[in-house]
Design a protein around this motif. Structure first.
Motif, PDB file in Angstrom:
ATOM      1  N   THR A  37     -17.060  -2.765  -3.938  1.00  0.00           N
ATOM      2  CA  THR A  37     -15.486  -3.047  -3.156  1.00  0.00           C
ATOM      3  C   THR A  37     -15.131  -4.213  -2.406  1.00  0.00           C
ATOM      4  O   THR A  37     -14.212  -4.599  -2.063  1.00  0.00           O
ATOM      5  CB  THR A  37     -15.095  -1.948  -2.661  1.00  0.00           C
ATOM      6  OG1 THR A  37     -16.675  -1.784  -1.504  1.00  0.00           O
ATOM      7  CG2 THR A  37     -14.917  -0.365  -3.217  1.00  0.00           C
ATOM      8  N   ALA A  82      -9.340   0.628   1.863  1.00  0.00           N
ATOM      9  CA  ALA A  82      -9.098  -0.510   0.668  1.00  0.00           C
ATOM     10  C   ALA A  82      -9.905  -1.605   1.872  1.00  0.00           C
ATOM     11  O   ALA A  82     -11.116  -2.417   1.768  1.00  0.00           O
ATOM     12  CB  ALA A  82      -7.846  -1.160   0.367  1.00  0.00           C
ATOM     13  N   TRP A 108       1.431  -1.240  -0.069  1.00  0.00           N
ATOM     14  CA  TRP A 108       0.184  -0.134   0.030  1.00  0.00           C
ATOM     15  C   TRP A 108       0.992   1.250   0.470  1.00  0.00           C
ATOM     16  O   TRP A 108       2.135   1.375   0.389  1.00  0.00           O
ATOM     17  CB  TRP A 108      -1.019  -0.228   1.539  1.00  0.00           C
ATOM     18  CG  TRP A 108      -1.585  -0.998   0.896  1.00  0.00           C
ATOM     19  CD1 TRP A 108      -1.437  -2.238   2.347  1.00  0.00           C
ATOM     20  CD2 TRP A 108      -2.891  -1.897   0.933  1.00  0.00           C
ATOM     21  NE1 TRP A 108      -2.930  -3.156   2.533  1.00  0.00           N
ATOM     22  CE2 TRP A 108      -3.419  -3.127   1.315  1.00  0.00           C
ATOM     23  CE3 TRP A 108      -3.089  -1.323  -0.496  1.00  0.00           C
ATOM     24  CZ2 TRP A 108      -4.545  -3.472   0.958  1.00  0.00           C
ATOM     25  CZ3 TRP A 108      -4.542  -1.784  -0.902  1.00  0.00           C
ATOM     26  CH2 TRP A 108      -5.201  -2.946  -0.428  1.00  0.00           C
ATOM     27  N   ASN A 125      -6.904   0.230  -7.164  1.00  0.00           N
ATOM     28  CA  ASN A 125      -6.416   1.166  -7.254  1.00  0.00           C
ATOM     29  C   ASN A 125      -7.329   2.417  -6.828  1.00  0.00           C
ATOM     30  O   ASN A 125      -7.268   3.788  -6.309  1.00  0.00           O
ATOM     31  CB  ASN A 125      -5.161   1.419  -7.273  1.00  0.00           C
ATOM     32  CG  ASN A 125      -3.938   0.227  -6.946  1.00  0.00           C
ATOM     33  OD1 ASN A 125      -4.363  -0.257  -5.697  1.00  0.00           O
ATOM     34  ND2 ASN A 125      -2.765   0.029  -8.106  1.00  0.00           N
ATOM     35  N   GLU A 155      -9.779   3.061  -5.023  1.00  0.00           N
ATOM     36  CA  GLU A 155      -9.341   3.120  -3.839  1.00  0.00           C
ATOM     37  C   GLU A 155      -9.715   4.681  -3.929  1.00  0.00           C
ATOM     38  O   GLU A 155     -10.292   5.487  -2.939  1.00  0.00           O
ATOM     39  CB  GLU A 155      -7.813   3.519  -3.786  1.00  0.00           C
ATOM     40  CG  GLU A 155      -7.753   2.002  -2.723  1.00  0.00           C
ATOM     41  CD  GLU A 155      -6.254   1.450  -2.338  1.00  0.00           C
ATOM     42  OE1 GLU A 155      -6.062   0.762  -3.577  1.00  0.00           O
ATOM     43  OE2 GLU A 155      -5.674   2.170  -2.301  1.00  0.00           O
TER      44      GLU A 155
END
Ligand code: PFF
Length: 468
Positions: free
Chosen positions: A320, A17, A8, A168, A171
């Motif tokens: 997600t 996340a 990360w 990503n 995110e």
């Protein structure tokens, strides 16, 4: 296997996340309906206790195993469990649980996706009588093309996201979308409290009636705590495997847990105040949210827009979460079997779609096909959330509490405690919280993971089986 593992970019990346994976249908759809079926407040208090005492410490443990193992659930359990096959088998159990959960998760997420269109078509504004929202739901459930169609589209969306590697990107959006979701939820909470002028909904939520508590209630509260935190099947483990070695696990886990529980409670308030204000029934099962909220939107100024936004954000929250389930399964096949990521994601997507069809049919054609009083969907949900996830949690607790050396575990856990700095908007909820600093010496945690968590999980299993 010596490829550098991705990490990360920042601790907040992990938290977003992991919270994005945790917050999903479990909070908004499942929590209210299971609480409603179990009598409300007493269930909620047991769920809160289970989250704090059992799930939160195990969340720390699960992230720990991922960071130490630096692999998917099977590989990480193998490494941290020192190659003993008993531990590795819990990694496999996690992958299997992932398949099962994803199969029916796609179905309900499909409803949410379909409801965006229902809202856009202005269907909700026609619900003059709140009961009409329920009839409309039943009508949709009797239409397998609608359910399976949206299930397929939802599955395709999550597969595409993972295939194209745009997690990503998600995110980044989460930083905006999660607060927006929270705001809509807060608005619905306030609106619900205004509607619920006699306070019946709040009483249902916060005034416990202990006489309704049975073995099943406690098992379902524990299962809900696990399901909601994505715990016990390796999703958090997989996220933990991308965590930097000097990030503090405990404070990251704390933020994820607080956000997750908070959203569930807010959803509960929004739903039950409305349920009682409109004279609907709190125990109407998996359709609860879909029967209640459209009736709320019908009466709300600007309700169509609210409805569209709400189901859109719920669908994104479900994406997600579905991604995190897909991630567990695919990282196993990629790491352990050397398959290419692209191939695995598509194949897993197709298999879970077909596996989900009997669940989709459970609400219409196969309504009357039951096992132990539950339809196919209900049975998969019951077994995976209430048995398989807590079993995975039990394994994590025993592995960390009994198999590994206490000193090693505590040293790992204390890493990064000194450099907790966090400039994010979430920081209020985060590491600076006094509790985490005090808790950070890890001893209390170790005691819970060694004694409290395994004993309580076993007792709950025995109690719900009627053995004690
Ligand atoms: N925690 C997710 C939710 O509340 O919707 C569901 C879930 C995701 C469960 C990932 C388990 C999991 F591994």
């Amino acid at each position: 296997m010596s490829v550098q593992r991705e990490q990360w970019g920042s601790r907040i990346g992990f938290v977003l996340a992991a919270a994005g994976g945790a917050i999903g249908l479990g909070n908004i759809w499942k929590f209210p309906y299971v609480a409603g079926q179990n009598g409300g407040a007493a269930f909620i208090l047991i769920y809160l206790a289970a989250s704090l005492l059992i799930a939160f410490p195990i969340l720390i443990g699960e992230i720990f195993i991922g960071r130490k193992g630096q692999r998917n659930p099977v590989g990480s359990f193998r490494i941290v469990g020192q190659n003993r096959s008993i531990w590795t088998s819990f990694g496999y159990l996690g992958v299997l649980t992932g398949f099962i959960i994803l199969s029916y998760y796609n179905v309900v997420a499909g409803w949410s996706l379909g409801y965006i269109i229902e809202a856009l078509r202005g269907v909700f504004s026609g619900f003059e009588d709140p009961l009409m929202a329920g009839f409309h739901y039943e009508l949709l459930m009797a239409n397998p093309k609608w359910i399976i169609g949206w299930q397929a589209i939802f599955a395709a969306i999550s597969v595409t996201v993972v295939y194209a590697g745009v997690q990503n990107g998600i995110e980044k959006y989460s930083k905006i979308l999660m607060p927006l979701f929270l705001m809509i939820l807060l608005f619905l909470v306030v609106w619900g409290i205004i509607l619920d002028s006699e306070g019946k909904g709040l009483a249902f939520l916060f005034k416990p009636d202990w006489s309704v508590v049975k073995g099943k209630t406690i098992l379902e509260a524990l299962g809900q705590a696990f399901f909601s935190l994505s715990l016990g099947m390796g999703a958090m483990l997989t996220y933990g495997s991308y965590l930097k070695s000097d990030d503090n696990i405990l404070s990251s886990a704390l933020m994820v847990a607080i956000l997750d529980v908070l959203i569930a409670i807010l959803a509960g308030i929004a739903i039950f105040t409305a349920v009682f204000a409109m004279g609907l029934s709190p125990d109407s099962g998996p359709g609860l949210v879909f029967k209640v909220l459209p009736a709320v939107f019908a009466k709300l100024p600007g309700g169509t827009l609210f409805g569209v936004l709400f189901f859109l954000l719920l669908t994104i929250a479900a994406v997600t979460s579905a991604i995190s389930l897909l991630e567990v399964i695919s990282s196993y096949f990629v790491d352990e079997k050397n398959y290419t990521r692209h191939k695995v994601v598509v194949i897993v997507g197709i298999i879970t779609f077909f596996l989900g069809i009997p669940s989709a049919l459970s609400f219409g054609y196969w309504k009357n096909v039951t096992f132990f009083g539950l339809n196919f969907f209900g049975m998969l949900d019951y077994v995976s959330a209430n048995i398989m996830l807590p079993l995975g949690g039990l394994a994590i607790a025993i592995l960390l509490g009994w198999q590994l050396k206490k000193n090693d575990v505590i040293t790992e856990l204390r890493k990064g405690a000194e450099n907790i700095v966090d400039a994010s908007p979430w920081s209020l909820l985060s590491s600076k919280v006094y509790l985490s600093q005090r808790f950070n010496n890890g001893l209390i945690w170790h005691w819970i993971i060694r004694y409290v968590a395994p004993v309580v999980i076993l007792l709950v299993f025995l109690y719900s089986l009627g053995l004690i």
